[in-house]
Design a protein around this motif. Structure first.
Motif, mmCIF file in Angstrom:
data_model
loop_
_atom_site.group_PDB
_atom_site.id
_atom_site.type_symbol
_atom_site.label_atom_id
_atom_site.label_comp_id
_atom_site.label_asym_id
_atom_site.label_seq_id
_atom_site.Cartn_x
_atom_site.Cartn_y
_atom_site.Cartn_z
ATOM 1 N N ILE A 184 0.861 -1.181 0.000
ATOM 2 C CA ILE A 184 0.000 0.000 0.000
ATOM 3 C C ILE A 184 0.902 1.237 0.000
ATOM 4 C CG2 ILE A 184 -1.811 1.232 1.247
ATOM 5 C CD1 ILE A 184 -2.505 -1.524 2.538
ATOM 6 N N ALA A 185 0.605 2.182 -0.854
ATOM 7 C CA ALA A 185 1.424 3.396 -0.968
ATOM 8 C C ALA A 185 1.435 4.146 0.359
ATOM 9 C CB ALA A 185 0.888 4.296 -2.074
ATOM 10 N N GLY A 186 2.640 4.485 0.819
ATOM 11 C CA GLY A 186 2.795 5.288 2.023
ATOM 12 C C GLY A 186 2.408 4.570 3.303
ATOM 13 N N MET A 187 2.789 3.299 3.437
ATOM 14 C CA MET A 187 2.464 2.577 4.673
ATOM 15 C C MET A 187 3.167 3.198 5.871
ATOM 16 S SD MET A 187 2.123 -1.428 3.685
ATOM 17 C CE MET A 187 1.407 -1.897 5.235
ATOM 18 N N THR A 188 4.357 3.744 5.669
ATOM 19 C CA THR A 188 5.063 4.473 6.727
ATOM 20 C C THR A 188 5.487 5.825 6.171
ATOM 21 O OG1 THR A 188 7.300 3.712 6.180
ATOM 22 C CG2 THR A 188 5.984 2.279 7.602
ATOM 23 N N ALA A 189 5.906 6.690 7.064
ATOM 24 C CA ALA A 189 6.340 8.027 6.635
ATOM 25 C C ALA A 189 7.627 7.962 5.827
ATOM 26 C CB ALA A 189 6.532 8.917 7.859
ATOM 27 N N LEU A 190 8.389 6.873 5.932
ATOM 28 C CA LEU A 190 9.659 6.739 5.212
ATOM 29 C C LEU A 190 9.515 6.086 3.838
ATOM 30 C CD1 LEU A 190 11.904 5.620 8.202
ATOM 31 C CD2 LEU A 190 11.604 7.922 7.268
ATOM 32 N N ASP A 191 8.333 5.542 3.521
ATOM 33 C CA ASP A 191 8.143 4.914 2.214
ATOM 34 C C ASP A 191 8.209 5.951 1.100
ATOM 35 O OD1 ASP A 191 7.834 2.409 3.250
ATOM 36 O OD2 ASP A 191 5.648 2.360 3.079
ATOM 37 N N PRO A 192 8.964 5.649 0.037
ATOM 38 C CA PRO A 192 8.977 6.572 -1.099
ATOM 39 C C PRO A 192 7.640 6.526 -1.846
ATOM 40 C CG PRO A 192 10.277 4.613 -1.590
ATOM 41 C CD PRO A 192 9.838 4.488 -0.169
ATOM 42 N N TYR A 193 7.287 7.668 -2.411
ATOM 43 C CA TYR A 193 6.046 7.730 -3.178
ATOM 44 C C TYR A 193 6.197 8.770 -4.276
ATOM 45 C CZ TYR A 193 5.202 11.796 -0.200
ATOM 46 O OH TYR A 193 5.329 12.993 0.461
ATOM 47 N N THR A 194 5.343 8.657 -5.278
ATOM 48 C CA THR A 194 5.354 9.624 -6.374
ATOM 49 C C THR A 194 4.327 10.722 -6.068
ATOM 50 O OG1 THR A 194 3.652 8.453 -7.625
ATOM 51 C CG2 THR A 194 5.942 7.786 -8.008
ATOM 52 N N GLU A 195 4.408 11.801 -6.796
ATOM 53 C CA GLU A 195 3.441 12.893 -6.621
ATOM 54 C C GLU A 195 2.036 12.429 -6.985
ATOM 55 O OE1 GLU A 195 3.552 15.974 -5.247
ATOM 56 O OE2 GLU A 195 5.525 15.289 -4.579
ATOM 57 N N ASP A 196 1.940 11.483 -7.917
ATOM 58 C CA ASP A 196 0.646 10.920 -8.321
ATOM 59 C C ASP A 196 0.005 10.152 -7.158
ATOM 60 O OD1 ASP A 196 -1.414 10.187 -10.134
ATOM 61 O OD2 ASP A 196 -0.439 8.229 -10.392
ATOM 62 N N GLU A 197 0.816 9.558 -6.296
ATOM 63 C CA GLU A 197 0.297 8.753 -5.186
ATOM 64 C C GLU A 197 0.007 9.579 -3.929
ATOM 65 O OE1 GLU A 197 2.482 4.464 -5.955
ATOM 66 O OE2 GLU A 197 3.555 6.004 -4.807
ATOM 67 N N LYS A 198 0.449 10.827 -3.883
ATOM 68 C CA LYS A 198 0.327 11.632 -2.670
ATOM 69 C C LYS A 198 -1.091 11.681 -2.102
ATOM 70 C CE LYS A 198 2.015 15.791 -0.506
ATOM 71 N NZ LYS A 198 2.189 15.155 0.760
ATOM 72 N N PRO A 199 -2.149 11.834 -2.889
ATOM 73 C CA PRO A 199 -3.497 11.874 -2.281
ATOM 74 C C PRO A 199 -3.983 10.517 -1.749
ATOM 75 C CG PRO A 199 -3.527 12.717 -4.548
ATOM 76 C CD PRO A 199 -2.176 12.155 -4.305
#
Length: 167
Positions: free
Chosen positions: A70-85
């Motif tokens: 799951i995108a952003g499971m922790t605060a340290l997980d990398p994510y794209t700007e598309d996944e931010k919401p």
């Protein structure tokens, strides 16, 4: 041959329970608007995968588990700007907890379904200490002594209602 089939069916059952557990996490995450990147059964090198929407589904070489990324499971997980919401870490705590508990809830429901299926198929053990009531369809006369039983070619001499009727 039956042993091999049993081992294969057991392995398929374990894989199915893992798949359902991870599906519980995935369905809960999606219901709260989180992005599920990957849903895989197994670990190690990928044997097969297919991307549908934003999620990649697949099987890995070592079938001892699975995962739901799951995108952003922790605060340290990398994510794209598309996944931010759609990040999990930005959701309220109760939603994150429900996503984590969803897999366990599926395991409990699956266990109850298996227990119910076994109970319906093979029955339940007798747990009552009270004996089942005896139902007597017919009473008949029996010899009252061993000497009576030896008389008349071993069939015994039978007169009257018999010992059962006397009590």
């Amino acid at each position: 041959m039956a042993y091999a089939i049993g081992v294969l069916l057991f392995a398929v059952g374990i894989a199915a329970s893992i798949a359902l557990h991870e599906a519980g996490h995935m369905v809960a995450a999606r219901s709260f608007g989180m992005r599920v990147r990957r849903y895989f059964i197994g670990f190690g090198p990928t044997l097969w995968s297919k991307k549908k929407g934003h999620t990649e589904y697949g099987f890995k070489a070592v079938p001892f588990g699975g995962f739901c990324d799951i995108a952003g499971m922790t605060a340290l997980d990398p994510y794209t700007e598309d996944e931010k919401p759609y990040l999990m870490v930005d959701r309220p705590g109760w939603q994150r907890i429900l996503v984590m508990l969803a897999g366990i809830a599926v395991n409990i429901v699956l266990a109850m379904a298996i227990i119910f299926g076994v109970a319906v198929t093979w029955g339940l053990p007798q747990t009552s200490t009270d004996p089942a009531p005896a139902v007597v369809a017919e009473t008949m006369c029996t010899p009252t002594t061993i000497d009576d039983a030896k008389a008349d070619d071993g069939h015994g001499r039978c007169e009257g209602a018999g010992p059962a009727a006397d009590s």
